[in-house]
Write a protein that holds these residues in place. Structure first.
Motif, PDB file in Angstrom:
ATOM      1  N   VAL A   1      32.356  43.601  38.991  1.00 53.57           N
ATOM      2  CA  VAL A   1      31.706  42.467  38.325  1.00 53.57           C
ATOM      3  C   VAL A   1      31.880  42.561  36.815  1.00 53.57           C
ATOM      4  N   LEU A   2      31.724  43.758  36.254  1.00 54.73           N
ATOM      5  CA  LEU A   2      31.860  43.932  34.810  1.00 54.73           C
ATOM      6  C   LEU A   2      33.295  43.653  34.346  1.00 54.73           C
ATOM      7  N   VAL A   3      34.269  44.192  35.074  1.00 55.68           N
ATOM      8  CA  VAL A   3      35.671  43.999  34.671  1.00 55.68           C
ATOM      9  C   VAL A   3      36.057  42.524  34.751  1.00 55.68           C
ATOM     10  N   LEU A   4      35.718  41.880  35.861  1.00 54.24           N
ATOM     11  CA  LEU A   4      36.081  40.470  36.008  1.00 54.24           C
ATOM     12  C   LEU A   4      35.326  39.590  35.014  1.00 54.24           C
ATOM     13  N   SER A   5      34.079  39.930  34.729  1.00 55.22           N
ATOM     14  CA  SER A   5      33.336  39.173  33.707  1.00 55.22           C
ATOM     15  C   SER A   5      33.996  39.332  32.349  1.00 55.22           C
ATOM     16  N   GLY A   6      34.501  40.536  32.064  1.00 55.62           N
ATOM     17  CA  GLY A   6      35.228  40.751  30.822  1.00 55.62           C
ATOM     18  C   GLY A   6      36.484  39.911  30.733  1.00 55.62           C
ATOM     19  N   VAL A   7      37.189  39.775  31.862  1.00 52.88           N
ATOM     20  CA  VAL A   7      38.375  38.912  31.900  1.00 52.88           C
ATOM     21  C   VAL A   7      37.990  37.475  31.599  1.00 52.88           C
ATOM     22  N   HIS A   8      36.874  37.030  32.164  1.00 52.20           N
ATOM     23  CA  HIS A   8      36.421  35.651  31.942  1.00 52.20           C
ATOM     24  C   HIS A   8      36.030  35.427  30.483  1.00 52.20           C
ATOM     25  N   LEU A   9      35.338  36.381  29.915  1.00 49.11           N
ATOM     26  CA  LEU A   9      34.901  36.239  28.528  1.00 49.11           C
ATOM     27  C   LEU A   9      36.065  36.281  27.557  1.00 49.11           C
ATOM     28  N   ALA A  10      37.208  36.835  27.997  1.00 49.75           N
ATOM     29  CA  ALA A  10      38.396  36.872  27.141  1.00 49.75           C
ATOM     30  C   ALA A  10      39.008  35.486  26.962  1.00 49.75           C
ATOM     31  N   GLY A  11      38.714  34.576  27.886  1.00 53.06           N
ATOM     32  CA  GLY A  11      39.233  33.223  27.718  1.00 53.06           C
ATOM     33  C   GLY A  11      39.805  32.658  28.996  1.00 53.06           C
ATOM     34  N   ILE A  12      39.933  31.336  29.040  1.00 57.08           N
ATOM     35  CA  ILE A  12      40.362  30.639  30.244  1.00 57.08           C
ATOM     36  C   ILE A  12      41.796  30.999  30.630  1.00 57.08           C
TER      37      ILE A  12
END
Length: 470
Positions: free
Chosen positions: A150-161
């Motif tokens: 969850v943390l890694v994928l959330s980080g990917v999302h926060l990096a941008g669309i």
């Protein structure tokens, strides 16, 4: 009812969703959400309930047809009202802001974040079996891996669309390749398994109406999730045309994949073998590749779980953003990052909520999974209301341009509503027969809705706020 803000236009904030997603990205999102771990479990249940290969394949084909009918309904709603709120926006327009907020609450607490946490646990369970941490034990190890996912994928999302889109496309490609590997494995087995027929095969009369109805419950659950395309309708390029194409192409692709995978299971195991198998995909791959087959199916389930989690994060956060746009008390959720083109605050809240649910799951174990599963009537209730919203908005808002109109109106929308009503009844019947912690499981969904109603009452003063639609 006060006029509603359109979260796809800059009426309240300078930053807002832009049309940046290509058609293939939205297709990857839909396929990634729909094709979950169910395709590795439910075919055996459907085979046992139908008892005949013809009826079994018809059930999966019929599930695709019903999903296509629903997709046509959503194509009209999403093309006429492109909005990051998806179902929340449709329900709000048709029935008012109170019902819209109640749906958003249910979606945040169990429909979206519950699904993210549950699928993260599926990933964690398989990874814990492959890479155990003896000092923690299997339960805590699984929770640790789930939280990391969850943390890694959330980080990917926060990096941008853009990073999210790339991740989703590649995960979906790997997922599809994995399913095709199952099909190819069936070709590599020269002699199918001979399993004693304990399933009553009756081609002439077919399964009973109740058995086939229950089989369709499992089939439609396996097809579930295509409606999430509505949440990116404000971000897809050429939305009036591409949202329809994304839904149609996705359903056709998913139906073809499901039929192929079921054919692979059936070719090797037969209807009876499918019904008796406890791990149908693992059995097939073990026969084709030996001990390596177990590792392959574990990797495939893990990729499938990550693909669905990533796609669910995309659409889930959009609901929080839309609610923040409409409700002043939740304005913090309605902030859109213009450089990254993501609802950053809503993503953070979604991440924290999923991590809290994972912590609950680490303590309660199977009780958490049951809690999420027992809230399925809540999902089908709002899904039914979304279908009714199409009928309501056709009558109430005839002047709105509808780039796509459902053919055979109102027959197809009524058919979709009837299926949703049946699924609601079926899920209520199942939940009513279950218990959790000594209490009837039906109370779980009731509690979720009651807490949501309290939230609506607390925020009711903002219903008088005046909004103007740009």
């Amino acid at each position: 009812m006060p006029a509603l803000p359109d979260s796809s236009t800059p009426d309240q904030h300078a930053a807002h969703p832009h049309a940046v997603l290509d058609l293939h990205v939205v297709i990857a999102i839909i396929v990634g959400i729909v094709v979950g771990a169910g395709i590795f479990k439910t075919p055996g249940m459907v085979a046992g309930l139908t008892g005949d290969s013809s009826w079994m394949f018809f059930a999966w084909l019929f599930g695709g047809i019903i999903s296509l009918v629903g997709a046509l309904c959503y194509a009209e709603l999403a093309s006429a009202y492109p909005n990051a709120g998806g179902d929340y926006h449709f329900l709000t327009r048709a029935f008012g802001r109170s019902l819209g907020l109640l749906f958003a609450w249910a979606r945040f607490t169990v429909i979206t974040t519950g699904s993210i946490a549950l699928l993260a646990f599926v990933f964690g369970d398989y990874l814990a079996a492959m890479l155990p941490v003896d000092a923690l034990g299997p339960t805590l190890t699984s929770a640790l891996y789930a939280a990391l996912a969850v943390l890694v994928l959330s980080g990917v999302h926060l990096a941008g669309i853009r990073s999210v889109a790339r991740a989703q496309v590649w995960l979906t490609v790997v997922q599809i390749v994995g399913l095709l590997l199952v099909v190819l494995a069936a070709f590599s087995i020269a002699t199918p398994v001979s399993v004693p027929e304990v399933v009553a095969e009756s081609p002439a009369s077919g399964p009973s109406a109740s058995a086939f109805g229950l089989a369709m419950v499992f089939v439609l659950l396996t097809y579930g999730g295509w409606n999430e395309a509505a949440y990116v309708s404000a971000e897809i390029k050429q939305p009036k045309r591409n949202i329809v194409r994304a839904l149609m192409y996705s359903i056709l692709l998913i139906t073809a994949l499901y039929l192929l995978v079921n054919w692979a299971y059936w070719r090797v195991l037969g209807t009876a073998g499918m019904a008796q198998s406890q791990a149908i995909a693992a059995d097939l791959l073990a026969m084709a590749f030996g001990p390596v087959g177990g590792t392959l199916i574990s990797l495939l389930v893990m990729v499938t779980a990550l693909t669905t989690v990533n796609a669910t994060m995309i659409v889930g956060a959009r609901t929080g953003y839309a609610v923040g746009r409409d409700w002043p008390q939740l304005a913090g959720l309605g902030q859109w990052s213009p450089d990254r083109q993501v609802p950053a605050n809503a993503l953070w809240v979604q991440c924290v909520a999923a991590l809290l649910l994972i912590a609950v799951g680490a303590v309660t174990g199977g009780g958490f999974r049951a809690m999420v599963e027992f809230t399925s009537p809540v999902f089908w209730l709002f899904f039914l209301l979304s279908g009714v919203a199409l009928l309501v908005l056709r009558q109430r808002d005839p002047a709105t341009e509808r780039p796509f109109r459902v053919p055979l109106y109102p027959v197809l929308p009524l058919l979709f509503c009837a299926v949703c009503a049946y699924m609601l009844w079926s899920s209520l019947s199942f939940v009513y027969s279950q218990s959790l912690g000594g209490f009837n499981a039906a109370w779980i969904g009731v509690v979720v809705l009651l807490v949501g109603l309290l939230l609506v009452l607390c925020m009711r003063p903002s219903l008088q706020a005046s909004y103007s639609r740009s």
